[in-house]
Design a protein around this motif. Structure first.
Motif, mmCIF file in Angstrom:
data_model
loop_
_atom_site.group_PDB
_atom_site.id
_atom_site.type_symbol
_atom_site.label_atom_id
_atom_site.label_comp_id
_atom_site.label_asym_id
_atom_site.label_seq_id
_atom_site.Cartn_x
_atom_site.Cartn_y
_atom_site.Cartn_z
ATOM 1 N N GLN A 31 0.808 -1.205 0.000
ATOM 2 C CA GLN A 31 0.000 0.000 0.000
ATOM 3 C C GLN A 31 0.850 1.267 0.000
ATOM 4 O O GLN A 31 0.442 2.285 -0.548
ATOM 5 N N ASN A 234 -20.926 -0.443 0.225
ATOM 6 C CA ASN A 234 -19.677 0.321 0.322
ATOM 7 C C ASN A 234 -19.417 1.171 -0.917
ATOM 8 O O ASN A 234 -18.706 2.180 -0.850
ATOM 9 N N HIS A 257 -11.237 9.217 0.368
ATOM 10 C CA HIS A 257 -11.499 7.856 0.854
ATOM 11 C C HIS A 257 -10.227 7.016 0.786
ATOM 12 O O HIS A 257 -9.964 6.200 1.686
ATOM 13 N N ASP A 258 -9.431 7.195 -0.252
ATOM 14 C CA ASP A 258 -8.176 6.443 -0.376
ATOM 15 C C ASP A 258 -7.207 6.792 0.750
ATOM 16 O O ASP A 258 -6.504 5.918 1.272
ATOM 17 N N SER A 260 -7.991 7.749 3.782
ATOM 18 C CA SER A 260 -8.476 7.116 5.012
ATOM 19 C C SER A 260 -8.344 5.601 4.948
ATOM 20 O O SER A 260 -8.181 4.932 5.974
ATOM 21 N N ASP A 261 -8.405 5.043 3.737
ATOM 22 C CA ASP A 261 -8.248 3.606 3.558
ATOM 23 C C ASP A 261 -6.853 3.124 3.950
ATOM 24 O O ASP A 261 -6.697 1.990 4.411
ATOM 25 N N SER A 264 -6.874 2.499 7.821
ATOM 26 C CA SER A 264 -8.031 1.762 8.329
ATOM 27 C C SER A 264 -8.304 0.458 7.579
ATOM 28 O O SER A 264 -8.318 -0.619 8.170
ATOM 29 N N ALA A 265 -8.527 0.557 6.270
ATOM 30 C CA ALA A 265 -8.885 -0.636 5.504
ATOM 31 C C ALA A 265 -7.746 -1.650 5.476
ATOM 32 O O ALA A 265 -7.977 -2.863 5.525
ATOM 33 N N ASN A 266 -6.509 -1.166 5.418
ATOM 34 C CA ASN A 266 -5.389 -2.097 5.375
ATOM 35 C C ASN A 266 -5.203 -2.824 6.697
ATOM 36 O O ASN A 266 -4.931 -4.032 6.728
ATOM 37 N N THR A 269 -7.907 -5.394 6.921
ATOM 38 C CA THR A 269 -7.571 -6.580 6.134
ATOM 39 C C THR A 269 -6.597 -7.471 6.887
ATOM 40 O O THR A 269 -6.754 -8.697 6.930
ATOM 41 N N MET A 341 -14.416 5.556 9.150
ATOM 42 C CA MET A 341 -13.551 4.415 8.855
ATOM 43 C C MET A 341 -12.824 3.858 10.083
ATOM 44 O O MET A 341 -12.374 2.721 10.079
ATOM 45 N N TYR A 344 -13.997 0.459 11.382
ATOM 46 C CA TYR A 344 -14.005 -0.719 10.515
ATOM 47 C C TYR A 344 -13.327 -1.948 11.118
ATOM 48 O O TYR A 344 -13.831 -3.069 10.988
#
Length: 484
Positions: A31, A234, A257-258, A260-261, A264-266, A269, A341, A344
Motif C-alpha cells: 500500500q 460500500n 477515501h483512499d 483514510s483507507d 483503516s482498511a489495510n 484486512t 472508517m 471498521y
C-alpha cells in the motif's frame, strides 16, 4: 494435558505473531508503494479522470465478490478440507469469472448510458479483465491463509505493486490520461495472480464433486450474499455521487477515501486475515475464544484509533503536501470519512466471530438489516451534499456497530457495552492526541512544517499518555512483541 494445552497456546501465539508481521509487511509495503504511485499519478491527472474510474468501481467490486462466492472462507473454516474440495472451488471460480466478464462486456454500453459518459464503455471492457485474472487464484490465497503463510502472499503483492506502479506512472507521464489508471489497476491484479500461481505449490487436478460444492456452498453462499450486499453498500456512495454530482466531485471523494483507507482498511484486512484462521482453531472453546477475541479487539483499537484521529487532524496539510491545490476539497471530506472508517476493524472482528462459529445465517441477516438502514441514511443525506453524505456514513457506522455486537453478545457474552468498555480508553487517548496535533499544526504557518511538527507531537503525546496512565493495552502490546 495442561502441558499439551500450553504447547498449543504457545504454537498458536507464534503462528499468530508471524502471520501478523507478514500480513502487515504485505499490506503496508504494497500500500505504501501504491500510495506513492497514487500521489505521483494524481499530480498529473485530474479529479475527473479518477471520477470516471470510480464510477466503475461498484461493478468490478461486486463481480470480484461473486467470483469468490464465499468459498474461500468456507475452505479456510473447514478443518478436514480435501483435494476434491479445493479443485471444485477452483473450477467453479473460473467458470464464474469468465461468465461475469461476458456480462460486464455486453453491459458496458448500458453503464455508460446510465452515467452519460460514453468513454466508460471501452474502460469497462478492459478493466473487467481483472475479474478473470482474480478467479484463477482464489484457492491459492485460501490455502496460503489456512497455513497463515502471508510471506508468500507478500512476495506476490509486492512484485505486482512495483510492476503496476511502473505501468501507471509511465502511462500517466506519456499522456494516456484515464487509461493510465485502468492499466495500473488491471496490471496489478494480473501480475499478482501470476505470482501467486508461480509461488504456490498447489496445482488443480481434474476433480469436481457436486457433493463438495453443495457442502461448501451451504456455508459460503450466505457469506457471498452478505459480501455482495456489503460491496454494493460500500460502493453506493460512489454510484450516487457519480450519478447526482460531477465526475470531479467523485474524484475528490475517492481521493479522500483512499487516504483514510491507507491506515483503516489495510489494518482491517490484516486483522481479518490473521484473526479468522486463528479463531477457527479454537472455535469450540468459548472461554478461550472470548479471551483471544478481546485481545484482538483492544489491540486493534489501540493502534487504529490514533492513526485515524491523527489523519483527521492533519487532513489539510496532508492533501496540500502530497497532492496539488486542485485536490483541496478532499481535505474537507477527509476528517469526516476518518471518523467513519476508524470503526471498521471493530466491525471486522465482530463479523469474523460469526463466521468462526459457523453462523453465516446470522451474518447474512445482520448485513441485510444494516444495509437497509444505511441506504435510508444515504438517501436522506443526499440533499446536504458531499459533506452531508460523509456525516451520514459516520452515523451509519455507529448504528451498524451496535447491530454487529448484538449477536456477539449472544454467542460469547461480548455485547456492545462490554466491547465499548474495552475500546473507550484507546478512544479517549486518541481524541486527546488529535487535539494536541491540531493545536500544534495550527500554529505552524507552512503546510509541510505542519506535518513535521504535528506527527512527532502526536506520537510523543500518545506514547507518554498511555505510559503514564499505565495503559493495559500498551503493556500487552509490549509483552506480546517482546515474547517473540
Amino acid at each position: 494435558m495442561q502441558g499439551e494445552k500450553r504447547h498449543e497456546e504457545t504454537s498458536l501465539k507464534k503462528k499468530t505473531f508471524k502471520g501478523t508481521i507478514w500480513s502487515i509487511v504485505e499490506r503496508f509495503s504494497v500500500q505504501f508503494i501504491q500510495f506513492v504511485v497514487m500521489i505521483v499519478m494524481a499530480r498529473i491527472l485530474t479529479p475527473a479522470d479518477y471520477g470516471l474510474v470510480a464510477m466503475l468501481a461498484i461493478f468490478i467490486a461486486v463481480s470480484q465478490s461473486l467470483v469468490d462466492s464465499g468459498f474461500s472462507q468456507a475452505l479456510i473454516r473447514k478443518q478436514d478440507r480435501s483435494e476434491t474440495d479445493n479443485c471444485t472451488v477452483f473450477f467453479f471460480n473460473i467458470a464464474v469469472g469468465f461468465g461475469l466478464y461476458a456480462v460486464l462486456f455486453f453491459c458496458a454500453p448500458l453503464i455508460a448510458w446510465f452515467y452519460d459518459e460514453p468513454v466508460l464503455t471501452p474502460l469497462m471492457r478492459v478493466i473487467s479483465l481483472s475479474v478473470v485474472a482474480n478467479s484463477f487464484v482464489v484457492v491459492q490465497r485460501a490455502l496460503l491463509t489456512v497455513r497463515i503463510d502471508f510471506k508468500t502472499q507478500a512476495k506476490a503483492s509486492l512484485t505486482a505493486a512495483v510492476a503496476s506502479g511502473a505501468v501507471g506512472i509511465t502511462m500517466a507521464y506519456t499522456g494516456f490520461g484515464v487509461w493510465s489508471i485502468v492499466w495500473f489497476q488491471l496490471s496489478n491484479l494480473t501480475v499478482n495472480a501470476l505470482m501467486l500461481w508461480l509461488l504456490s505449490h498447489w496445482r488443480p487436478r481434474l476433480l469436481y464433486s457436486w457433493q463438495s460444492f453443495r457442502e461448501l456452498f451451504n456455508f459460503g453462499s450466505k457469506l457471498a450474499l452478505s459480501g455482495i450486499i456489503n460491496t454494493l453498500y460500500n460502493n453506493i456512495y460512489k454510484l450516487l455521487i457519480g450519478k447526482v454530482f460531477k465526475a470531479s466531485d467523485l474524484g475528490y471523494y475517492s481521493r479522500a477515501h483512499d487516504f483514510s483507507d491507507f491506515p483503516s482498511a489495510n489494518l482491517t484486512t490484516v486483522i481479518q486475515r490473521v484473526t479468522y484462521p486463528v479463531l477457527c482453531t479454537i472455535q469450540d472453546d468459548d472461554l478461550r475464544l472470548r479471551d483471544v477475541y478481546r485481545r484482538f479487539l483492544r489491540l486493534s483499537a489501540f493502534i487504529v484509533f490514533p492513526l485515524m484521529i491523527g489523519l483527521a487532524a492533519l487532513a489539510r496539510p496532508v492533501v496540500l503536501v502530497f497532492l496539488k491545490e486542485q485536490w483541496l476539497y478532499s481535505a474537507t471530506l477527509l476528517p469526516v470519512i476518518c471518523l467513519s472508517m476508524m470503526w471498521y476493524p471493530i466491525h471486522a472482528i465482530n463479523l469474523n466471530l460469526l463466521q468462526v462459529k459457523g453462523r453465516s445465517d446470522l451474518f447474512l441477516k445482520l448485513e441485510i438489516w444494516k444495509k437497509c438502514i444505511g441506504v435510508v441514511i444515504i438517501i436522506c443525506s443526499i440533499p446536504f451534499g458531499l459533506i452531508g453524505m460523509c456525516w451520514g456514513s459516520v452515523l451509519s457506522s455507529i448504528i451498524c456497530l451496535i447491530i454487529n455486537t448484538y449477536y456477539t453478545g449472544k454467542l460469547i457474552d461480548m455485547g456492545f457495552l462490554k466491547q465499548m468498555r474495552d475500546v473507550v480508553p484507546s478512544l479517549l487517548y486518541s481524541l486527546s492526541m488529535g487535539a494536541v496535533v491540531y493545536v500544534v499544526s495550527a500554529v505552524v504557518p507552512v503546510e509541510w512544517a505542519k506535518l513535521v511538527a504535528g506527527i512527532p507531537a502526536g506520537l510523543a503525546f500518545y506514547a507518554l499518555a498511555t505510559k503514564l496512565t499505565g495503559s493495559r493495552d500498551l503493556r500487552e502490546l509490549i509483552l506480546f512483541v517482546k515474547s517473540k
